[in-house]
Design a protein around this motif. Structure first.
Motif, PDB file in Angstrom:
ATOM      1  N   MET A  57       0.860  -1.194   0.000  1.00  0.00           N
ATOM      2  CA  MET A  57       0.000   0.000   0.000  1.00  0.00           C
ATOM      3  C   MET A  57       0.889   1.234   0.000  1.00  0.00           C
ATOM      4  O   MET A  57       1.862   1.296   0.760  1.00  0.00           O
ATOM      5  CB  MET A  57      -0.891   0.039   1.242  1.00  0.00           C
ATOM      6  N   PHE A  58       0.562   2.204  -0.853  1.00  0.00           N
ATOM      7  CA  PHE A  58       1.371   3.426  -0.867  1.00  0.00           C
ATOM      8  C   PHE A  58       0.495   4.650  -1.137  1.00  0.00           C
ATOM      9  O   PHE A  58      -0.599   4.545  -1.697  1.00  0.00           O
ATOM     10  CB  PHE A  58       2.522   3.333  -1.883  1.00  0.00           C
ATOM     11  N   ALA A  59       1.034   5.804  -0.709  1.00  0.00           N
ATOM     12  CA  ALA A  59       0.327   7.075  -0.875  1.00  0.00           C
ATOM     13  C   ALA A  59       0.222   7.429  -2.354  1.00  0.00           C
ATOM     14  O   ALA A  59       1.161   7.179  -3.122  1.00  0.00           O
ATOM     15  CB  ALA A  59       1.096   8.167  -0.138  1.00  0.00           C
ATOM     16  N   THR A  60      -0.892   8.054  -2.725  1.00  0.00           N
ATOM     17  CA  THR A  60      -1.015   8.471  -4.134  1.00  0.00           C
ATOM     18  C   THR A  60      -1.320   9.967  -4.295  1.00  0.00           C
ATOM     19  O   THR A  60      -1.487  10.442  -5.405  1.00  0.00           O
ATOM     20  CB  THR A  60      -2.084   7.641  -4.875  1.00  0.00           C
ATOM     21  N   ASP A  61      -1.410  10.721  -3.181  1.00  0.00           N
ATOM     22  CA  ASP A  61      -1.639  12.168  -3.338  1.00  0.00           C
ATOM     23  C   ASP A  61      -0.464  12.794  -4.081  1.00  0.00           C
ATOM     24  O   ASP A  61       0.676  12.341  -3.955  1.00  0.00           O
ATOM     25  CB  ASP A  61      -1.739  12.849  -1.968  1.00  0.00           C
ATOM     26  N   GLU A  62      -0.772  13.854  -4.814  1.00  0.00           N
ATOM     27  CA  GLU A  62       0.267  14.607  -5.535  1.00  0.00           C
ATOM     28  C   GLU A  62       0.432  15.926  -4.811  1.00  0.00           C
ATOM     29  O   GLU A  62      -0.401  16.824  -4.918  1.00  0.00           O
ATOM     30  CB  GLU A  62      -0.185  14.812  -6.987  1.00  0.00           C
ATOM     31  N   PHE A  63       1.472  16.028  -3.983  1.00  0.00           N
ATOM     32  CA  PHE A  63       1.585  17.181  -3.093  1.00  0.00           C
ATOM     33  C   PHE A  63       3.007  17.264  -2.569  1.00  0.00           C
ATOM     34  O   PHE A  63       3.553  16.281  -2.080  1.00  0.00           O
ATOM     35  CB  PHE A  63       0.591  16.991  -1.928  1.00  0.00           C
ATOM     36  N   ILE A  64       3.620  18.434  -2.684  1.00  0.00           N
ATOM     37  CA  ILE A  64       4.981  18.600  -2.143  1.00  0.00           C
ATOM     38  C   ILE A  64       4.863  19.297  -0.788  1.00  0.00           C
ATOM     39  O   ILE A  64       5.078  20.491  -0.657  1.00  0.00           O
ATOM     40  CB  ILE A  64       5.871  19.412  -3.117  1.00  0.00           C
ATOM     41  N   GLY A  65       4.468  18.578   0.202  1.00  0.00           N
ATOM     42  CA  GLY A  65       4.371  19.105   1.563  1.00  0.00           C
ATOM     43  C   GLY A  65       4.344  17.884   2.450  1.00  0.00           C
ATOM     44  O   GLY A  65       3.788  16.858   2.056  1.00  0.00           O
ATOM     45  N   VAL A  66       4.953  17.965   3.630  1.00  0.00           N
ATOM     46  CA  VAL A  66       4.998  16.777   4.485  1.00  0.00           C
ATOM     47  C   VAL A  66       3.648  16.620   5.175  1.00  0.00           C
ATOM     48  O   VAL A  66       3.304  17.375   6.086  1.00  0.00           O
ATOM     49  CB  VAL A  66       6.144  16.873   5.513  1.00  0.00           C
ATOM     50  N   ALA A  67       2.876  15.658   4.665  1.00  0.00           N
ATOM     51  CA  ALA A  67       1.539  15.411   5.212  1.00  0.00           C
ATOM     52  C   ALA A  67       1.147  14.000   4.851  1.00  0.00           C
ATOM     53  O   ALA A  67       1.661  13.435   3.883  1.00  0.00           O
ATOM     54  CB  ALA A  67       0.543  16.394   4.595  1.00  0.00           C
ATOM     55  N   ALA A  68       0.238  13.426   5.655  1.00  0.00           N
ATOM     56  CA  ALA A  68      -0.283  12.102   5.313  1.00  0.00           C
ATOM     57  C   ALA A  68      -1.168  12.248   4.080  1.00  0.00           C
ATOM     58  O   ALA A  68      -1.967  13.183   3.979  1.00  0.00           O
ATOM     59  CB  ALA A  68      -1.079  11.532   6.473  1.00  0.00           C
ATOM     60  N   SER A  69      -1.005  11.329   3.158  1.00  0.00           N
ATOM     61  CA  SER A  69      -1.815  11.346   1.938  1.00  0.00           C
ATOM     62  C   SER A  69      -3.286  11.107   2.288  1.00  0.00           C
ATOM     63  O   SER A  69      -3.606  10.489   3.306  1.00  0.00           O
ATOM     64  CB  SER A  69      -1.297  10.227   1.026  1.00  0.00           C
ATOM     65  N   GLN A  70      -4.148  11.629   1.434  1.00  0.00           N
ATOM     66  CA  GLN A  70      -5.591  11.350   1.586  1.00  0.00           C
ATOM     67  C   GLN A  70      -6.006  10.170   0.722  1.00  0.00           C
ATOM     68  O   GLN A  70      -7.092   9.617   0.890  1.00  0.00           O
ATOM     69  CB  GLN A  70      -6.417  12.585   1.158  1.00  0.00           C
ATOM     70  N   THR A  71      -5.167   9.808  -0.245  1.00  0.00           N
ATOM     71  CA  THR A  71      -5.507   8.705  -1.159  1.00  0.00           C
ATOM     72  C   THR A  71      -4.358   7.695  -1.185  1.00  0.00           C
ATOM     73  O   THR A  71      -3.186   8.058  -0.998  1.00  0.00           O
ATOM     74  CB  THR A  71      -5.738   9.222  -2.599  1.00  0.00           C
TER      75      THR A  71
END
Ligand code: COI
Length: 358
Positions: free
Chosen positions: A141-155
């Motif tokens: 399982m891996f994160a798929t959000d596209e975001f350059i910020g240290v945060a837990a992915s939503q997807t």
């Protein structure tokens, strides 16, 4: 809850081209993979489709900050040729424990189990039958959000790959006690099966290989005194009068093969000591002639003997003709998995494919 798993079958199976007598570990993939996506707080679109590359955005959070967890488990054919899984519920629970540590969502146990059941049912022809081989399953399982910020992915994406495999280590391993780098510390991520733990092991492993060893033996992060694990496997120490395995203290992976061996050993009347064990205790026992064998346990490694352990200036060599426990454990586990002896612990789960394949 019964999940509706859509199946898109390949028209061009790679099965006829596979040489099952000669399979390198980790390189041969079955035709299909399971996939589901976590969107808006729920797992959606469970499906099985041909294994193919994924399109990943360059800002994918897993690539940058490492939200990625996995399991390693195996399917076998029992003595009548029926596919079975080994301890799938325990793998489902460990996957969710890893996910909790990495701030990732739970995978409902029913989804995890039904996905495995459907995939292994479809790929049953891929289960090798050569002794010591199996269909290795890699839930991921891996994160798929596209975001350059240290945060837990939503997807997130949840995949399961299936690979016919032979033994991970084809011969006993040579280990060196690591005295500079550390793998994990209690409170860190050592207990989680997360990608970063393995990434951090690569440089020390390469340096060890350059000196002629297969892997390092990790020590505790405070004193470099207490033994942890190997990274690819947990460790057991067989002395003349006792069997010891390092206690899982938060820095060591809670190995499912480790747990299985402890149960089998207890069943045979051995009280396995789960406690901190120092490298000096092992070295002293060796000097006094009380150390019989050291072996690693793991899904991939099963039971892998250590032929050489180097601790500073001391080379611990073993008399291979005294090795016994690791062989017996490996053989017993194989027999349980293939239904050749009674599964008194209830570890073997037949593939039933009750899942409706839409
Ligand atoms: C396993 O034993 O399944 C693992 O994940 C370890 C890895 C070295 C293959």
């Amino acid at each position: 809850m019964a999940y509706q798993i859509k199946v898109n079958k390949t028209k061009d199976s790679r099965l006829p081209g596979v040489d099952f007598k000669n399979i390198p570990f980790g390189k041969v993939f079955s035709d299909h993979m399971f996939e589901a996506d976590y969107i808006d707080g729920a797992w959606t679109n469970p499906n099985i489709r041909p294994v193919e590359p994924l399109a990943i955005h360059p800002a994918n959070l897993a690539l940058h900050y490492g939200q990625s967890i996995f399991e390693g488990m195996k399917a076998f054919a029992d003595h009548e040729g029926h596919p079975v899984l080994f301890r799938p519920e325990m793998h489902a629970k460990r996957m969710n424990a890893s996910g909790a540590r990495m701030s990732m969502p739970d995978i409902p146990e029913e989804l995890f189990l039904q996905a495995l059941d459907a995939l292994v049912s479809l790929e049953r022809e891929w289960i090798p039958t050569e002794p010591g081989s199996s269909l290795y399953l890699r839930p991921l399982m891996f994160a798929t959000d596209e975001f350059i910020g240290v945060a837990a992915s939503q997807t997130y994406k949840f995949l399961i790959l299936a690979l016919p495999v032979g033994p991970y280590y084809s011969k006993p391993v040579k280990l060196i006690v690591e005295d500079h780098f550390v793998r994990a510390v209690a409170g860190g991520t050592g207990e989680a099966k997360t990608a970063g733990n393995y990434a951090a092991s690569l440089l020390p492993a390469r340096l060890a290989r350059e000196k002629g060893y297969d892997q390092v033996m990790w020590m505790d992060a405070h004193e470099f005194k207490y033994i942890q694990e190997v990274g690819t496997m947990n460790l057991f120490f067989v002395f003349k009068d006792k069997i010891v395995t390092p206690a899982t203290d938060g820095a060591i992976l809670k190995g499912i093969t480790r747990n299985s061996f402890i149960h089998i050993l207890n069943d045979w009347g051995y009280a396995v000591e789960e406690r901190p064990i120092s490298i000096d205790e092992v070295a002293d026992a060796y000097r006094e002639g009380n150390l019989i064998e050291i072996f690693g346990s793991g899904t991939a490694a099963v039971a892998s003997q250590v032929s050489l352990l180097t601790y500073g200036a001391l080379d611990i060599h073993f008399n291979e003709s005294n090795w016994d426990m690791s062989f017996k454990l490996k053989q017993t586990l194989e027999q349980i998995r293939h239904g050749l002896i009674e599964d008194k612990f209830g570890w073997v789960v037949p593939i039933e494919h009750p899942v409706e394949m839409a």
